[in-house]
Motif scaffolding. Structure first.
Motif, PDB file in Angstrom:
ATOM      1  N   ASP A 187       0.828  -1.202   0.000  1.00 55.01           N
ATOM      2  CA  ASP A 187       0.000   0.000   0.000  1.00 55.01           C
ATOM      3  C   ASP A 187       0.863   1.252   0.000  1.00 55.01           C
ATOM      4  O   ASP A 187       1.940   1.293   0.595  1.00 55.01           O
ATOM      5  CB  ASP A 187      -0.905   0.027   1.247  1.00 55.01           C
ATOM      6  CG  ASP A 187      -1.999  -1.035   1.181  1.00 55.01           C
ATOM      7  OD1 ASP A 187      -2.178  -1.625   0.103  1.00 55.01           O
ATOM      8  OD2 ASP A 187      -2.655  -1.265   2.211  1.00 55.01           O
ATOM      9  N   ILE A 188       0.362   2.276  -0.681  1.00 52.63           N
ATOM     10  CA  ILE A 188       0.975   3.601  -0.622  1.00 52.63           C
ATOM     11  C   ILE A 188      -0.107   4.604  -0.253  1.00 52.63           C
ATOM     12  O   ILE A 188      -1.299   4.357  -0.449  1.00 52.63           O
ATOM     13  CB  ILE A 188       1.642   4.005  -1.948  1.00 52.63           C
ATOM     14  CG1 ILE A 188       0.600   4.068  -3.074  1.00 52.63           C
ATOM     15  CG2 ILE A 188       2.775   3.072  -2.299  1.00 52.63           C
ATOM     16  CD1 ILE A 188       1.154   4.663  -4.354  1.00 52.63           C
ATOM     17  N   GLU A 189       0.297   5.721   0.301  1.00 53.97           N
ATOM     18  CA  GLU A 189      -0.640   6.782   0.667  1.00 53.97           C
ATOM     19  C   GLU A 189      -0.481   7.934  -0.318  1.00 53.97           C
ATOM     20  O   GLU A 189       0.632   8.379  -0.585  1.00 53.97           O
ATOM     21  CB  GLU A 189      -0.363   7.265   2.090  1.00 53.97           C
ATOM     22  CG  GLU A 189      -1.416   8.226   2.634  1.00 53.97           C
ATOM     23  CD  GLU A 189      -1.189   8.569   4.091  1.00 53.97           C
ATOM     24  OE1 GLU A 189      -0.521   9.595   4.361  1.00 53.97           O
ATOM     25  OE2 GLU A 189      -1.659   7.802   4.953  1.00 53.97           O
ATOM     26  N   VAL A 190      -1.594   8.397  -0.875  1.00 56.08           N
ATOM     27  CA  VAL A 190      -1.553   9.498  -1.833  1.00 56.08           C
ATOM     28  C   VAL A 190      -2.491  10.606  -1.361  1.00 56.08           C
ATOM     29  O   VAL A 190      -3.468  10.366  -0.643  1.00 56.08           O
ATOM     30  CB  VAL A 190      -1.955   9.042  -3.248  1.00 56.08           C
ATOM     31  CG1 VAL A 190      -1.006   7.968  -3.756  1.00 56.08           C
ATOM     32  CG2 VAL A 190      -3.391   8.518  -3.278  1.00 56.08           C
ATOM     33  N   ARG A 191      -2.165  11.823  -1.763  1.00 51.88           N
ATOM     34  CA  ARG A 191      -2.982  12.987  -1.416  1.00 51.88           C
ATOM     35  C   ARG A 191      -3.429  13.669  -2.703  1.00 51.88           C
ATOM     36  O   ARG A 191      -2.629  13.876  -3.613  1.00 51.88           O
ATOM     37  CB  ARG A 191      -2.192  13.953  -0.536  1.00 51.88           C
ATOM     38  CG  ARG A 191      -3.021  15.152  -0.038  1.00 51.88           C
ATOM     39  CD  ARG A 191      -2.171  16.036   0.864  1.00 51.88           C
ATOM     40  NE  ARG A 191      -1.760  15.311   2.050  1.00 51.88           N
ATOM     41  CZ  ARG A 191      -2.496  15.228   3.157  1.00 51.88           C
ATOM     42  NH1 ARG A 191      -3.682  15.822   3.214  1.00 51.88           N
ATOM     43  NH2 ARG A 191      -2.050  14.556   4.206  1.00 51.88           N
ATOM     44  N   ALA A 192      -4.705  13.992  -2.784  1.00 53.34           N
ATOM     45  CA  ALA A 192      -5.258  14.614  -3.983  1.00 53.34           C
ATOM     46  C   ALA A 192      -6.086  15.839  -3.613  1.00 53.34           C
ATOM     47  O   ALA A 192      -6.817  15.819  -2.618  1.00 53.34           O
ATOM     48  CB  ALA A 192      -6.129  13.611  -4.741  1.00 53.34           C
ATOM     49  N   ASN A 193      -5.958  16.893  -4.414  1.00 49.75           N
ATOM     50  CA  ASN A 193      -6.804  18.080  -4.272  1.00 49.75           C
ATOM     51  C   ASN A 193      -7.987  17.917  -5.211  1.00 49.75           C
ATOM     52  O   ASN A 193      -7.843  18.027  -6.432  1.00 49.75           O
ATOM     53  CB  ASN A 193      -6.012  19.345  -4.606  1.00 49.75           C
ATOM     54  CG  ASN A 193      -4.983  19.673  -3.556  1.00 49.75           C
ATOM     55  OD1 ASN A 193      -5.230  19.489  -2.368  1.00 49.75           O
ATOM     56  ND2 ASN A 193      -3.818  20.140  -3.968  1.00 49.75           N
ATOM     57  N   LEU A 194      -9.140  17.634  -4.632  1.00 48.90           N
ATOM     58  CA  LEU A 194     -10.314  17.284  -5.416  1.00 48.90           C
ATOM     59  C   LEU A 194     -11.317  18.433  -5.470  1.00 48.90           C
ATOM     60  O   LEU A 194     -11.459  19.197  -4.511  1.00 48.90           O
ATOM     61  CB  LEU A 194     -10.994  16.051  -4.818  1.00 48.90           C
ATOM     62  CG  LEU A 194     -10.127  14.794  -4.738  1.00 48.90           C
ATOM     63  CD1 LEU A 194     -10.890  13.678  -4.037  1.00 48.90           C
ATOM     64  CD2 LEU A 194      -9.705  14.356  -6.125  1.00 48.90           C
ATOM     65  N   PRO A 195     -12.035  18.549  -6.597  1.00 48.39           N
ATOM     66  CA  PRO A 195     -13.075  19.573  -6.678  1.00 48.39           C
ATOM     67  C   PRO A 195     -14.245  19.228  -5.763  1.00 48.39           C
ATOM     68  O   PRO A 195     -14.573  18.059  -5.570  1.00 48.39           O
ATOM     69  CB  PRO A 195     -13.487  19.529  -8.157  1.00 48.39           C
ATOM     70  CG  PRO A 195     -13.129  18.151  -8.602  1.00 48.39           C
ATOM     71  CD  PRO A 195     -11.912  17.771  -7.831  1.00 48.39           C
ATOM     72  N   GLU A 196     -14.845  20.255  -5.204  1.00 50.49           N
ATOM     73  CA  GLU A 196     -15.985  20.061  -4.313  1.00 50.49           C
ATOM     74  C   GLU A 196     -16.866  21.305  -4.374  1.00 50.49           C
ATOM     75  O   GLU A 196     -16.380  22.404  -4.673  1.00 50.49           O
ATOM     76  CB  GLU A 196     -15.503  19.821  -2.883  1.00 50.49           C
ATOM     77  CG  GLU A 196     -16.604  19.414  -1.912  1.00 50.49           C
ATOM     78  CD  GLU A 196     -16.049  19.091  -0.526  1.00 50.49           C
ATOM     79  OE1 GLU A 196     -15.898  20.036   0.276  1.00 50.49           O
ATOM     80  OE2 GLU A 196     -15.771  17.917  -0.260  1.00 50.49           O
ATOM     81  N   ILE A 197     -18.124  21.142  -4.117  1.00 47.86           N
ATOM     82  CA  ILE A 197     -19.052  22.271  -4.101  1.00 47.86           C
ATOM     83  C   ILE A 197     -19.546  22.443  -2.676  1.00 47.86           C
ATOM     84  O   ILE A 197     -20.094  21.511  -2.083  1.00 47.86           O
ATOM     85  CB  ILE A 197     -20.232  22.035  -5.060  1.00 47.86           C
ATOM     86  CG1 ILE A 197     -19.708  21.874  -6.495  1.00 47.86           C
ATOM     87  CG2 ILE A 197     -21.219  23.198  -4.989  1.00 47.86           C
ATOM     88  CD1 ILE A 197     -20.774  21.538  -7.500  1.00 47.86           C
TER      89      ILE A 197
END
Length: 318
Positions: free
Chosen positions: A142-152
């Motif tokens: 397993d690896i840990e990833v971080r994402a900047n996701l669109p949200e309303i």
């Protein structure tokens, strides 16, 4: 009813394109968002911007607004008689109607019924890059990833939020491979499904190994006497150290191949590890070592540069 100059509120010309209006809205909405602004009137301005954009982004409502003509913002205003007939056939008047609601009414009249509800729309797909090591590609995990996701947010304003995910690497994953996390992308609208998150694997440089497909290459430094006499060298591999026999008389640049000591592939096959011999000489020696090297030079008939024997470049060319 007080006239509201929506173009002035948005800071655009009346001839502004839909793209210019959208760009102005995003800028102002971020500036006056209740979670961001320090302006005491920020909330009120935020609501005014939202009302203006709701009208100007809709072609029908904008056309209706433009048909009203232009008046100073805040001036007393009454819609022309034609409007009274189109959007208020009962003749009840506009005194109790909000200025923004006027265009919602016009939209219903223009379509001959209730406002059309937006169709469900699928959320945005998002792709990020995740650095991985050779060891992780070879052995999975397993690896840990971080994402900047669109949200309303609750105010209907799009923004980005950082989220963390744990991603299972398949054994034998490859550099550049894209892993799909279904439904982890941008949120859908009007009940539509969320988009997907794609994680593109990017191999980080390794301190020992170079890659060529599933094969690995590494430098194998040898002392001069190891190359001449031969040696048994403990060599690190992705699956643990192994003993490598170096034959006597080995030369610099020679490659020693260790089968199935490279990278594992998805089909279970494993590449080879190639150890490239480098002859290393000491940068300094003590008196005893110097004496031994001197003795070797005197007794050895080895010629490192036999083609330099006469020193004549023309003769060597022949």
């Amino acid at each position: 009813m007080k006239f509201k100059d929506y173009y002035q509120t948005m800071g655009v010309e009346r001839t502004a394109s839909a793209g210019e209006i959208k760009q102005a809205y995003r800028k102002l909405a971020h500036q006056y968002h209740p979670d961001v602004t320090k302006d005491a009137l920020g909330k009120e301005k935020f609501q005014e911007i939202g009302e203006a954009y709701a009208v100007l982004k809709d072609p029908e409502k904008r056309l209706a607004y433009d048909q009203l003509g232009k008046a100073p913002a805040g001036a007393d205003f009454a819609p022309p008689p034609g409007w009274q007939h189109d959007v208020d056939p009962n003749g009840s008047g506009f005194d109790d109607v909000d200025f923004g609601d006027l265009f919602a009414a016009f939209g219903r009249s223009a379509r001959g019924g209730a406002p059309r509800r937006p169709s469900p729309a699928r959320g945005q797909d998002v792709e990020i890059t995740a650095p991985v090591s050779l060891e992780q590609l070879h052995g999975g995990g397993d690896i840990e990833v971080r994402a900047n996701l669109p949200e309303i947010d609750a105010h209907g304003i799009p923004h980005r939020v950082s989220r963390t995910f744990r991603v299972a690497l398949p054994v034998g994953a490859a550099d550049g491979q894209r892993l799909r996390l279904a439904g982890k992308g941008g949120p859908g609208t009007q009940g539509g499904p969320a988009g997907d998150l794609y994680v593109a694997l990017a191999l980080t440089p390794h301190p020992l190994y170079r890659t060529s497909g599933r094969d690995l290459y590494m430098d194998l430094p040898l002392a001069p006497w190891e190359a001449v006499l031969g040696a048994s060298i403990r060599v690190p591999t992705l699956d643990g150290p192994v003993e490598l026999n170096v034959k006597a008389g080995s030369t610099g640049g020679q490659q020693l191949r260790l089968a199935k000591r490279g990278l594992r592939a998805a089909d279970g096959s494993i590449g080879a590890l190639h150890a490239v011999i480098l002859i290393k000489t000491p940068s300094s020696v003590n008196e005893a070592e110097r004496a031994l090297y001197q003795q070797l030079a005197e007794v050895s008939d080895f010629q490192a540069r036999p083609h330099f024997a006469n020193g004549d470049a023309k003769e060597m060319k022949k």
